[in-house]
Design a protein around this motif. Structure first.
Motif, PDB file in Angstrom:
ATOM      1  N   ALA A   1     143.974  84.507 -36.474  1.00  0.00           N
ATOM      2  CA  ALA A   1     143.117  85.640 -36.087  1.00  0.00           C
ATOM      3  C   ALA A   1     143.653  86.396 -34.881  1.00  0.00           C
ATOM      4  O   ALA A   1     143.425  87.603 -34.747  1.00  0.00           O
ATOM      5  CB  ALA A   1     141.695  85.144 -35.806  1.00  0.00           C
ATOM      6  N   LEU A   2     144.371  85.709 -34.001  1.00  0.00           N
ATOM      7  CA  LEU A   2     144.878  86.351 -32.786  1.00  0.00           C
ATOM      8  C   LEU A   2     146.390  86.503 -32.789  1.00  0.00           C
ATOM      9  O   LEU A   2     146.989  86.782 -31.748  1.00  0.00           O
ATOM     10  CB  LEU A   2     144.434  85.552 -31.550  1.00  0.00           C
ATOM     11  N   ASP A   3     147.000  86.343 -33.950  1.00  0.00           N
ATOM     12  CA  ASP A   3     148.439  86.477 -34.058  1.00  0.00           C
ATOM     13  C   ASP A   3     148.831  87.952 -33.997  1.00  0.00           C
ATOM     14  O   ASP A   3     148.358  88.766 -34.792  1.00  0.00           O
ATOM     15  CB  ASP A   3     148.927  85.845 -35.363  1.00  0.00           C
ATOM     16  N   GLY A   4     149.690  88.297 -33.058  1.00  0.00           N
ATOM     17  CA  GLY A   4     150.148  89.679 -32.952  1.00  0.00           C
ATOM     18  C   GLY A   4     149.269  90.517 -32.036  1.00  0.00           C
ATOM     19  O   GLY A   4     148.304  90.041 -31.447  1.00  0.00           O
ATOM     20  N   PRO A   5     149.566  91.817 -31.938  1.00  0.00           N
ATOM     21  CA  PRO A   5     148.895  92.690 -30.971  1.00  0.00           C
ATOM     22  C   PRO A   5     147.648  93.393 -31.491  1.00  0.00           C
ATOM     23  O   PRO A   5     147.070  94.220 -30.787  1.00  0.00           O
ATOM     24  CB  PRO A   5     149.981  93.723 -30.657  1.00  0.00           C
ATOM     25  N   ASN A   6     147.189  93.112 -32.716  1.00  0.00           N
ATOM     26  CA  ASN A   6     146.112  93.907 -33.298  1.00  0.00           C
ATOM     27  C   ASN A   6     144.845  93.924 -32.452  1.00  0.00           C
ATOM     28  O   ASN A   6     144.131  94.930 -32.395  1.00  0.00           O
ATOM     29  CB  ASN A   6     145.790  93.402 -34.709  1.00  0.00           C
ATOM     30  N   LYS A   7     144.536  92.800 -31.777  1.00  0.00           N
ATOM     31  CA  LYS A   7     143.291  92.742 -31.002  1.00  0.00           C
ATOM     32  C   LYS A   7     143.253  93.818 -29.922  1.00  0.00           C
ATOM     33  O   LYS A   7     142.175  94.289 -29.544  1.00  0.00           O
ATOM     34  CB  LYS A   7     143.143  91.355 -30.363  1.00  0.00           C
ATOM     35  N   VAL A   8     144.411  94.195 -29.437  1.00  0.00           N
ATOM     36  CA  VAL A   8     144.490  95.189 -28.367  1.00  0.00           C
ATOM     37  C   VAL A   8     143.866  96.517 -28.781  1.00  0.00           C
ATOM     38  O   VAL A   8     143.264  97.220 -27.957  1.00  0.00           O
ATOM     39  CB  VAL A   8     145.965  95.395 -27.965  1.00  0.00           C
ATOM     40  N   PHE A   9     143.962  96.865 -30.060  1.00  0.00           N
ATOM     41  CA  PHE A   9     143.618  98.213 -30.501  1.00  0.00           C
ATOM     42  C   PHE A   9     142.226  98.328 -31.140  1.00  0.00           C
ATOM     43  O   PHE A   9     141.840  99.414 -31.557  1.00  0.00           O
ATOM     44  CB  PHE A   9     144.666  98.702 -31.498  1.00  0.00           C
TER      45      PHE A   9
END
Length: 501
Positions: free
Chosen positions: A148-156
């Motif tokens: 669920a928190l893999d990569g930068p997607n949460k930032v956006f």
């Protein structure tokens, strides 16, 4: 809540008696060996060379295996990686072993920040060892991940989506969800200490590291020589709310006064007007990172997150004045500078997310959602937790949070007090120790920056008050944290070198 930003039985370490070096198990600190302040020549030789650390050419690396859950050994084991930078002067007795932590939680001490510690502390390292330990779940210590928190997607994404992703991560961790606590990390640190045969440590905590080191000192007071805390906050004290908002206002006024480029009160007034405008009329932005376009909502929450972040890290006068300029332009009807500031901030956050296990977001939330204070009870279903949380936020006073709305300030990105609303409940979820716990009467230095709205001066006061006798110094012009300034480094070196123990 990160601090870039931000439990009871002593762990037995008798089972942790080997360092893994090139596949061979070398017994260390066996019965009858006298503990020392620095590693013995034999201990250093038993460790492996670290060719993958060219910036630390003398470092020796090791790894120990510890229970994932010391209360339930059947859950298996994890590895804890460390690197020892041995003292350069072996003609005289060693004076101590410095154990730093760079904060996060979730930041690698070895590969991400080890060379910075070595460079900064170089005047002490003739007769002192530097012991770098990656906290469990980070870097060389069996990295913890969730999809669920893999990569930068949460930032956006939006605030509700961020909370959903954090909750999903907790669910994905399964029975690992409560194994990555500050107390477990403290027990790991002491396991490394015991394995190396060290008697006492000079603890150096930066940001979250100040929280961790306070926990270690409570659990293992007999093994503490000194404690240094830079960018500090106290356990069992809420530091996300009005204290930080007041520190933000103070920092804005100080920057304007010292640069002569703005009027602090006017900047705060302009920011209030900008937040009001975005509350009524949010807009969409397109932000492209690594070839992927993200549709971002520029609203009060997004702008508050960016503005708060300007004073939650190392001071950057250009960005501080850019925030003032963006607020002034918005007052005139021009949001172009505000949009540019938001894009720049989001791209930097996405870049930080690319460090993976060296700046581990999964481990960060595993610690945060277990250890930090909450305005809701994990024993309740999510709907009831949300009502409890909203009721607590509703009691906050608008005047204490100006130029921001209380509910937005306490939910800003990376400092969201409701981030763990969907985290799986754990009966053990609580701070590392109870209020009023006895702290060792050892030399303690707390450093705060007067431009820090992350762990501000008031948080440093509370951190110092945990100990019987602590010295708290404020570094002018420093933000988060003073350990990144020449003045702060000098204070740290002088304190450790001259401490009366």
């Amino acid at each position: 809540m990160k601090k870039t930003r931000f439990t009871a039985t002593l762990a037995a370490v008798t089972a942790v008696t080997a360092i893994v070096t090139g596949g061979a198990a070398v017994p260390m600190a066996t019965a009858g060996v006298q503990p020392t302040l620095t590693a013995t020549t034999e201990t250093v030789r038993a460790l492996a060379e670290c060719p993958e650390l060219p910036s630390l050419p003398t470092a020796r690396c090791g790894q120990i295996t510890v229970p994932r859950d010391r209360a339930n050994p059947a859950k298996g084991t994890i590895d804890i990686g460390f690197a020892l930078v041995p003292r350069t002067d072996t003609s005289q007795p060693g004076l101590g072993t410095i154990v730093p932590n760079p904060g996060g939680p979730g930041s690698s001490t070895i590969d991400l920040t080890g060379h910075y510690f070595a460079e900064s502390l170089e005047p002490l390292l003739d007769r002192r060892d530097l012991l770098l330990i990656d906290t469990r779940g980070v870097g060389r210590s069996t990295p913890l991940t969730c999809a669920a928190l893999d990569g930068p997607n949460k930032v956006f994404v939006s605030l509700p989506k961020q909370r959903q992703m954090i909750g999903e991560c907790g669910e994905q961790l399964g029975d690992r969800v409560s194994d990555y606590t500050s107390n477990a990390v403290a027990d790991d640190v002491d396991a490394v200490r015991a394995t190396l045969g060290l008697s006492r440590l000079d603890l150096l905590g930066v940001s979250y590291g100040t929280y961790l080191m306070a926990g270690y000192a409570t659990r293992y007071p007999q093994h503490v020589r000194t404690v240094t805390m830079a960018g500090a906050y106290a356990i069992n004290v809420d530091t996300i709310g009005e204290v930080n908002a007041a520190a933000f206002r103070r920092a804005v006024r100080l920057v304007c006064e010292r640069t002569g480029e703005c009027d602090g009160d006017r900047v705060i007034s302009d920011l209030a007007a900008l937040m009001k405008r975005l509350r009524k009329n949010p807009e969409k932005l397109t932000v492209t990172y690594d070839g992927v376009k993200h549709r971002v909502t520029l609203d009060e929450w997004q702008m508050t997150s960016v503005a708060g972040g300007v004073y939650a890290k190392q001071p950057d006068t250009e960005t501080q004045l850019a925030l003032a300029g963006a607020a002034a332009a918005a007052r005139r009807g021009d949001l172009t500078p505000a949009r540019a500031l938001v894009r720049k901030s989001l791209l930097k956050s996405a870049e930080d997310a690319s460090y993976g296990a060296l700046a581990n977001d999964t481990q960060s939330w595993a610690v945060t959602c277990h250890d930090y204070l909450r305005d809701f009870d994990y024993a309740d279903p999510i709907a009831k937790r949300t009502r409890q949380y909203n009721a607590a936020v509703a009691k906050l006073k608008n005047s204490d949070f100006a130029p921001f709305s209380p509910e937005v300030w306490v939910s800003r990105a990376d400092y969201d007090t409701g981030a763990c609303l969907r985290w799986p409940g754990a009966a053990t979820a609580q701070p590392p120790f109870e209020p009023g716990a006895t702290m060792p009467d050892v030399p303690v230095l707390v450093l705060s920056g007067d431009l820090d709205a992350n762990t501000p001066i008031e948080s440093g006061d509370a951190a110092a008050a945990q100990f019987p006798h602590a010295t708290h110094k404020v570094i002018e012009g420093a933000g988060h944290t003073p350990a990144t300034t020449p003045e702060g480094v000098n204070e740290i070196i002088t304190f450790i070198r001259d401490a009366k123990v």
